[in-house]
Design a protein around this motif. Sequence first.
Motif, PDB file in Angstrom:
ATOM      1  N   PRO A 122       0.654  -1.374   0.164  1.00  0.00           N
ATOM      2  CA  PRO A 122       0.146   0.148  -0.141  1.00  0.00           C
ATOM      3  C   PRO A 122       0.976   1.093   0.078  1.00  0.00           C
ATOM      4  N   VAL A 123       2.055   1.405   0.404  1.00  0.00           N
ATOM      5  CA  VAL A 123       2.814   2.212   0.694  1.00  0.00           C
ATOM      6  C   VAL A 123       3.572   2.700  -0.851  1.00  0.00           C
ATOM      7  N   VAL A 124       3.846   1.475  -1.517  1.00  0.00           N
ATOM      8  CA  VAL A 124       4.140   1.789  -3.080  1.00  0.00           C
ATOM      9  C   VAL A 124       3.048   2.351  -3.884  1.00  0.00           C
ATOM     10  N   ALA A 125       1.760   1.785  -3.543  1.00  0.00           N
ATOM     11  CA  ALA A 125       0.650   2.029  -4.422  1.00  0.00           C
ATOM     12  C   ALA A 125       0.276   3.488  -4.168  1.00  0.00           C
ATOM     13  N   SER A 126       0.655   4.074  -2.943  1.00  0.00           N
ATOM     14  CA  SER A 126       0.095   5.366  -2.578  1.00  0.00           C
ATOM     15  C   SER A 126       1.134   6.221  -3.397  1.00  0.00           C
ATOM     16  N   ALA A 127       2.307   6.117  -3.792  1.00  0.00           N
ATOM     17  CA  ALA A 127       3.167   6.587  -4.462  1.00  0.00           C
ATOM     18  C   ALA A 127       2.420   6.851  -5.835  1.00  0.00           C
ATOM     19  N   GLY A 128       1.983   5.604  -6.368  1.00  0.00           N
ATOM     20  CA  GLY A 128       1.573   5.528  -7.682  1.00  0.00           C
ATOM     21  C   GLY A 128       0.027   6.467  -7.738  1.00  0.00           C
ATOM     22  N   TRP A 129      -0.819   6.415  -6.730  1.00  0.00           N
ATOM     23  CA  TRP A 129      -1.668   7.451  -6.573  1.00  0.00           C
ATOM     24  C   TRP A 129      -1.277   8.859  -6.765  1.00  0.00           C
ATOM     25  N   ALA A 130      -0.227   9.275  -5.829  1.00  0.00           N
ATOM     26  CA  ALA A 130       0.210  10.564  -5.806  1.00  0.00           C
ATOM     27  C   ALA A 130       0.577  11.120  -7.287  1.00  0.00           C
ATOM     28  N   ALA A 159      -9.068   1.374   2.352  1.00  0.00           N
ATOM     29  CA  ALA A 159      -7.522   1.132   2.186  1.00  0.00           C
ATOM     30  C   ALA A 159      -6.646   1.673   3.342  1.00  0.00           C
ATOM     31  N   PRO A 160      -5.608   1.120   3.598  1.00  0.00           N
ATOM     32  CA  PRO A 160      -4.652   1.611   4.648  1.00  0.00           C
ATOM     33  C   PRO A 160      -4.582   3.022   4.400  1.00  0.00           C
ATOM     34  N   ASP A 161      -4.098   3.522   5.972  1.00  0.00           N
ATOM     35  CA  ASP A 161      -4.000   4.927   5.844  1.00  0.00           C
ATOM     36  C   ASP A 161      -3.284   5.921   4.962  1.00  0.00           C
ATOM     37  N   ARG A 162      -1.962   5.639   4.662  1.00  0.00           N
ATOM     38  CA  ARG A 162      -1.394   6.285   3.363  1.00  0.00           C
ATOM     39  C   ARG A 162      -2.015   6.111   1.933  1.00  0.00           C
ATOM     40  N   LEU A 163      -2.200   4.934   1.889  1.00  0.00           N
ATOM     41  CA  LEU A 163      -2.833   4.812   0.476  1.00  0.00           C
ATOM     42  C   LEU A 163      -4.348   5.576   0.427  1.00  0.00           C
ATOM     43  N   TRP A 165      -5.254   8.133   1.925  1.00  0.00           N
ATOM     44  CA  TRP A 165      -4.844   9.604   2.002  1.00  0.00           C
ATOM     45  C   TRP A 165      -4.616  10.097   0.422  1.00  0.00           C
ATOM     46  N   ALA A 166      -3.964   9.155  -0.158  1.00  0.00           N
ATOM     47  CA  ALA A 166      -3.273   9.431  -1.687  1.00  0.00           C
ATOM     48  C   ALA A 166      -4.649   9.301  -2.486  1.00  0.00           C
ATOM     49  N   MET A 167      -5.443   8.500  -2.275  1.00  0.00           N
ATOM     50  CA  MET A 167      -6.583   8.004  -3.167  1.00  0.00           C
ATOM     51  C   MET A 167      -7.713   9.169  -2.964  1.00  0.00           C
ATOM     52  N   ASN A 168      -7.711   9.484  -1.756  1.00  0.00           N
ATOM     53  CA  ASN A 168      -8.751  10.672  -1.424  1.00  0.00           C
ATOM     54  C   ASN A 168      -8.071  11.814  -1.987  1.00  0.00           C
ATOM     55  N   SER A 169      -6.974  12.214  -1.998  1.00  0.00           N
ATOM     56  CA  SER A 169      -6.561  13.311  -2.703  1.00  0.00           C
ATOM     57  C   SER A 169      -6.848  13.364  -4.361  1.00  0.00           C
ATOM     58  N   ILE A 188     -19.544  10.266  -4.146  1.00  0.00           N
ATOM     59  CA  ILE A 188     -18.519   9.287  -3.422  1.00  0.00           C
ATOM     60  C   ILE A 188     -18.131   9.755  -2.031  1.00  0.00           C
ATOM     61  N   GLY A 189     -17.559  10.819  -1.821  1.00  0.00           N
ATOM     62  CA  GLY A 189     -17.111  11.398  -0.680  1.00  0.00           C
ATOM     63  C   GLY A 189     -18.205  11.269   0.439  1.00  0.00           C
ATOM     64  N   GLU A 190     -19.510  11.987   0.048  1.00  0.00           N
ATOM     65  CA  GLU A 190     -20.375  11.855   0.931  1.00  0.00           C
ATOM     66  C   GLU A 190     -20.896  10.414   1.510  1.00  0.00           C
ATOM     67  N   ARG A 191     -20.848   9.528   0.556  1.00  0.00           N
ATOM     68  CA  ARG A 191     -21.339   8.160   0.901  1.00  0.00           C
ATOM     69  C   ARG A 191     -19.964   7.468   1.882  1.00  0.00           C
ATOM     70  N   LEU A 192     -19.028   7.697   1.310  1.00  0.00           N
ATOM     71  CA  LEU A 192     -17.895   7.061   2.048  1.00  0.00           C
ATOM     72  C   LEU A 192     -17.493   7.619   3.412  1.00  0.00           C
ATOM     73  N   GLU A 193     -17.576   8.882   3.447  1.00  0.00           N
ATOM     74  CA  GLU A 193     -17.381   9.605   4.583  1.00  0.00           C
ATOM     75  C   GLU A 193     -15.861   9.529   5.093  1.00  0.00           C
ATOM     76  N   VAL A 194     -14.791   9.187   4.077  1.00  0.00           N
ATOM     77  CA  VAL A 194     -13.437   9.016   4.588  1.00  0.00           C
ATOM     78  C   VAL A 194     -12.843  10.606   4.962  1.00  0.00           C
ATOM     79  N   LEU A 195     -12.194  10.577   5.958  1.00  0.00           N
ATOM     80  CA  LEU A 195     -11.750  11.440   6.602  1.00  0.00           C
ATOM     81  C   LEU A 195     -12.758  12.815   7.016  1.00  0.00           C
ATOM     82  N   LYS A 196     -13.866  12.441   7.060  1.00  0.00           N
ATOM     83  CA  LYS A 196     -15.092  13.463   7.548  1.00  0.00           C
ATOM     84  C   LYS A 196     -14.799  14.289   8.720  1.00  0.00           C
TER      85      LYS A 196
END
Length: 223
Positions: A122-130, A159-163, A165-169, A188-196
């Motif tokens: 997931p840390v490598v994947a977060s770099a891909g999403w960045a 998704a794990p925290d860092r991934l 965060w990157a996907m949410n960005s 999507i944001g309203e339904r999932l409520e991630v980082l609300k």
Amino acid sequence: MTDTTVAEVLAELAALEDPKIREVNEKHGDEHGVNLGKLRALAKRLKTRQELARELWGTGDAAARLLATLICRPKAFERAELDAMVREARVPKVHDWLVNYVVKKSPHAEELRLAWTADPDPVVASAGWALTTERVVKQPEGLDLEGLLDVIEAELKDAPDRLQWAMNSCLAQIGIGHAGHRARAIGIGERLEVLKDYPTPPNCTSPFAPVWIAEMVRRQDAG
């Protein structure tokens, strides 16, 4: 400082170590205690030093690796070298600087983006999403934004925290920069409520995608 050795740089970094800064940083997983302003001043004095940067990276020391990202020549790294470096960079600040200051400037960035986004780490994947977010903002041509939203909708919540965060960005930047996808991104944001409920300091924008999107669009319209 053309003949500066790794040992001399490490000694200088050790002299800059501040226990109070380390204590604060370690709460965020950043195992170093060097004031970043002083680190940048040291980098400015050293100037671009690719081989020294490689040697500093090889020490494994977090402050040395941060310095390495500032004095290296991003385009001089091979793809395999950058891939290995991202897999080694477990300290969040080192990971962020490596992706933002080095990988994004590399001619291998797009190949690495495609390889990393689906990586099981997931840390490598977060770099891909960045890197994907960077393209959403600066070079969206050729990206399947609907497809990205499909993946985010399916995977963001768990998704794990860092991934996460990157996907949410990426979700937020799709909504901010692409009006045709804005309603879906907000939905999507309203339904999932991630980082609300993420604690956000006064005068800072919440990372909760619907709030983030609304605020940035408001600023665009006002400006």
